[in-house]
Design a protein around this motif. Sequence first.
Motif, mmCIF file in Angstrom:
data_model
loop_
_atom_site.group_PDB
_atom_site.id
_atom_site.type_symbol
_atom_site.label_atom_id
_atom_site.label_comp_id
_atom_site.label_asym_id
_atom_site.label_seq_id
_atom_site.Cartn_x
_atom_site.Cartn_y
_atom_site.Cartn_z
ATOM 1 N N ARG A 155 0.977 -1.185 -0.019
ATOM 2 C CA ARG A 155 -0.112 0.020 -0.041
ATOM 3 C C ARG A 155 0.918 1.216 0.037
ATOM 4 O O ARG A 155 1.732 1.520 0.955
ATOM 5 C CB ARG A 155 -0.885 -0.019 1.329
ATOM 6 C CG ARG A 155 -1.744 -1.289 1.427
ATOM 7 C CD ARG A 155 -3.012 -1.209 0.453
ATOM 8 N NE ARG A 155 -3.724 -0.103 0.844
ATOM 9 C CZ ARG A 155 -4.538 -0.129 1.792
ATOM 10 N NH1 ARG A 155 -4.837 -1.089 2.616
ATOM 11 N NH2 ARG A 155 -5.427 1.130 2.010
ATOM 12 N N PRO A 156 0.705 2.198 -0.994
ATOM 13 C CA PRO A 156 1.566 3.448 -0.848
ATOM 14 C C PRO A 156 1.346 4.224 0.023
ATOM 15 O O PRO A 156 0.008 4.486 0.339
ATOM 16 C CB PRO A 156 1.090 3.859 -2.346
ATOM 17 C CG PRO A 156 -0.098 3.453 -2.805
ATOM 18 C CD PRO A 156 -0.372 2.209 -1.940
ATOM 19 N N VAL A 157 2.019 4.847 0.669
ATOM 20 C CA VAL A 157 2.260 5.926 1.725
ATOM 21 C C VAL A 157 3.104 7.020 1.226
ATOM 22 O O VAL A 157 3.826 6.890 0.487
ATOM 23 C CB VAL A 157 2.415 5.404 3.053
ATOM 24 C CG1 VAL A 157 1.530 4.280 3.453
ATOM 25 C CG2 VAL A 157 4.021 4.874 3.012
ATOM 26 N N SER A 158 2.784 8.187 1.823
ATOM 27 C CA SER A 158 3.224 9.631 1.557
ATOM 28 C C SER A 158 4.281 9.663 2.818
ATOM 29 O O SER A 158 4.043 9.123 3.897
ATOM 30 C CB SER A 158 2.644 10.746 1.291
ATOM 31 O OG SER A 158 1.890 10.934 2.568
ATOM 32 N N LEU A 159 5.193 10.593 2.682
ATOM 33 C CA LEU A 159 6.016 10.892 3.737
ATOM 34 C C LEU A 159 4.972 11.840 4.865
ATOM 35 O O LEU A 159 5.442 11.230 6.259
ATOM 36 C CB LEU A 159 7.034 12.285 3.332
ATOM 37 C CG LEU A 159 7.847 12.582 4.580
ATOM 38 C CD1 LEU A 159 8.925 11.567 4.878
ATOM 39 C CD2 LEU A 159 8.770 13.846 4.208
ATOM 40 N N ASP A 160 3.996 12.369 4.528
ATOM 41 C CA ASP A 160 3.191 12.815 5.808
ATOM 42 C C ASP A 160 2.547 11.707 6.497
ATOM 43 O O ASP A 160 2.413 11.838 7.585
ATOM 44 C CB ASP A 160 2.153 13.711 4.975
ATOM 45 C CG ASP A 160 1.234 14.453 5.761
ATOM 46 O OD1 ASP A 160 1.974 15.442 6.474
ATOM 47 O OD2 ASP A 160 -0.029 14.223 6.123
ATOM 48 N N ASP A 161 2.047 10.625 5.595
ATOM 49 C CA ASP A 161 1.593 9.534 6.450
ATOM 50 C C ASP A 161 2.795 8.863 7.281
ATOM 51 O O ASP A 161 2.209 8.374 8.523
ATOM 52 C CB ASP A 161 1.355 8.423 5.696
ATOM 53 C CG ASP A 161 0.281 8.462 4.631
ATOM 54 O OD1 ASP A 161 -0.725 9.345 5.105
ATOM 55 O OD2 ASP A 161 0.160 8.246 3.494
ATOM 56 N N VAL A 162 3.976 8.778 7.217
ATOM 57 C CA VAL A 162 5.043 8.358 7.931
ATOM 58 C C VAL A 162 5.300 9.072 9.067
ATOM 59 O O VAL A 162 5.267 8.460 10.255
ATOM 60 C CB VAL A 162 6.300 8.243 7.185
ATOM 61 C CG1 VAL A 162 7.370 7.670 8.050
ATOM 62 C CG2 VAL A 162 6.145 7.275 5.796
ATOM 63 N N ILE A 163 5.331 10.374 8.893
ATOM 64 C CA ILE A 163 5.394 11.449 10.069
ATOM 65 C C ILE A 163 4.199 11.204 11.017
ATOM 66 O O ILE A 163 4.451 11.256 12.218
ATOM 67 C CB ILE A 163 5.571 12.724 9.614
ATOM 68 C CG1 ILE A 163 6.950 12.977 8.840
ATOM 69 C CG2 ILE A 163 5.686 13.895 10.601
ATOM 70 C CD1 ILE A 163 7.097 14.319 8.113
ATOM 71 N N ALA A 164 3.230 11.237 10.439
ATOM 72 C CA ALA A 164 1.683 11.107 11.318
ATOM 73 C C ALA A 164 1.811 10.026 12.161
ATOM 74 O O ALA A 164 1.416 9.970 13.225
ATOM 75 C CB ALA A 164 0.541 11.168 10.503
#
Length: 622
Positions: free
Chosen positions: A70-79
């Motif tokens: 499932r693709p995630v963004s850097l924003d997802d990782v930080i959150a």
Amino acid sequence: MSRRAIFVLTHALALLLAVFAAPAAASGLLVLSYHDVRDDVARKGDADLYAVSTQNFAAHLDWLAGHGYRPVSLDDVIAASRGERTLPDKAVLLTFDDGLRSVYTRVFPLLRAYGYPALVAVVTDWVDLPPGRTIDYGPRPFDRDDFLTWEQLREMQASGLVEVASHSHDLHHGVNANPQGNTTPAAVTRIYDPQRRRYESEAEYLARIRRDLATSAGTIERELGRRPRAMVWPYAAYSSQTNRIADELGMRVTFDLEGRSQKVTGDLHGLARLLLMDNPNVGDLAYELRHDEELEGLRGLQIDLDYVYDPDPEQAARNLDKLVERVKQIGPTHVFLQAFADPDGNGSADALYFPNRHLPMRADLFNRVAWQLRTRAEVKVFAWLPVLGFELPDPAQRQELAIHSRNPAETFRLDPFKPQTRRIVSEIYEDLAVNSYIEGLLFHDDALLREDELVGVAPATPTARTQALIDFTLELHRAAGKWRPKLVTVRNLFAAPVLQPGSEAWFAQRLDAFNRAYDYTAVMAMPWMEGSREPQAWLDRLLEEVARSPDGLARTVFELQTVDWRTDRPIPTERLKAQVRRLLARGARHVAWYPDNFIDDVPPLRDAREAISARSFPYIER
């Protein structure tokens, strides 16, 4: 059918089984690292080793989507790191380094088609490159048409799919690292000035890094309206000190290139990435994600730098070339390289081979040799250094800090329970890391404590003395880790505590404790050193005892001897090869030997390559 055809078919079948039958990698964040994506990349062996074909990149996206990633963004990782959001199972983050034009022309259309977010790390000095200026990128000089423009970055950022990170302003190159002129990554190297014959000071070095990162972050903010939140270190070269500077400038996420996946925690520094190289197809990608790295064996050579050293620089250079060529031809995975000078052979350091605060420097040689082995022979280099055996030049200080053994033949050691010893040795390890590009540490066999030594000072029980020495080595690891993160640790262990557990009292060493504390334990599997009359039976028993220990075979390196020091004669090579074969056949995973005498070709190159090469089919490289 020819033997070669059978070999190829067998290899292909093994690969298919590994790809489609093996379990997927453990759930966690997978970060993939790409560089250039072009239509015309050769199937294998392209001039740009880091380029991936557009066809293979699109196939990667298909395969990931079809296998539950499932693709995630850097924003997802930080959150997720803040506990504000949960990452999906098999989360994957795509990253693209260097700011190449193909990210806009080839990658961005595919990101939009698949709905995949990505992180694009740019070298700000290369964006909108002025006309006529080129960058020596490797396969050819790259000009402004090869790099992104700020306008293209604005368009990709506005899509909501692309976040821009810093890849530095001007750290994507090597700088002069030693008096011999080797260049190592600018972000982790104290520059050597040959005119002034001095290295950059710590303050000068950190100020240089801060200026660069501030310039990069400020430029991105000015051009794109957003300050970067991530720093992608060129060559994955960084330290806790450079990460601290990135933190202070608002870049609290940093990346390297070691590992495949990880759990996301509150600390987002040094996130592992899988570097895609040599134009991998879907089968290659699947293999990388599914094969068990724990099953890969270590093949090591422990090498005396004293053999390379010569007061004549030209002879030293010839010795180095001979060493590198031998290591390249043998093909081990690791070299444990002596970082101290022990010309009298008494097991303690008279001097060091790197600039430091406490002992004479015999020659500024270690970094040069380590870097040459890493880049020319393509091995992992671990620094082999004493823990207690440092013969300090001040006689009064040496006497004050020494362990006064009743045995005059005992290796000279410093008292680890004295704060001054701990400070001196920690600073030596820190100085090693400052000046050397290494991937691990081998703690020498001098880290021992007899039951009749330091009575009333050391802990009373053998278990507590063992743990005290372990704690000291971990302190040294932290000191080196300030400048070299993720160093792998290996510690020498005498065979007696394995074969006779009661002898822990005489050594303050124990296998299970070592295997819990370090990445590997290098047990000295040296029957002639131990006076055994039946060397093979002795080795069999040693392996059996290691196998009984938790994770024993997975964590233990069997370090053989190539010389019978009682007679100063080499062990017959057929016997040495037989020992390696028998150890591996009975379950040993990791094998090394000492010494590897490249000057006198002992063991002979052909036999050494057959016995300890990491290649599945050892051969002479032309």
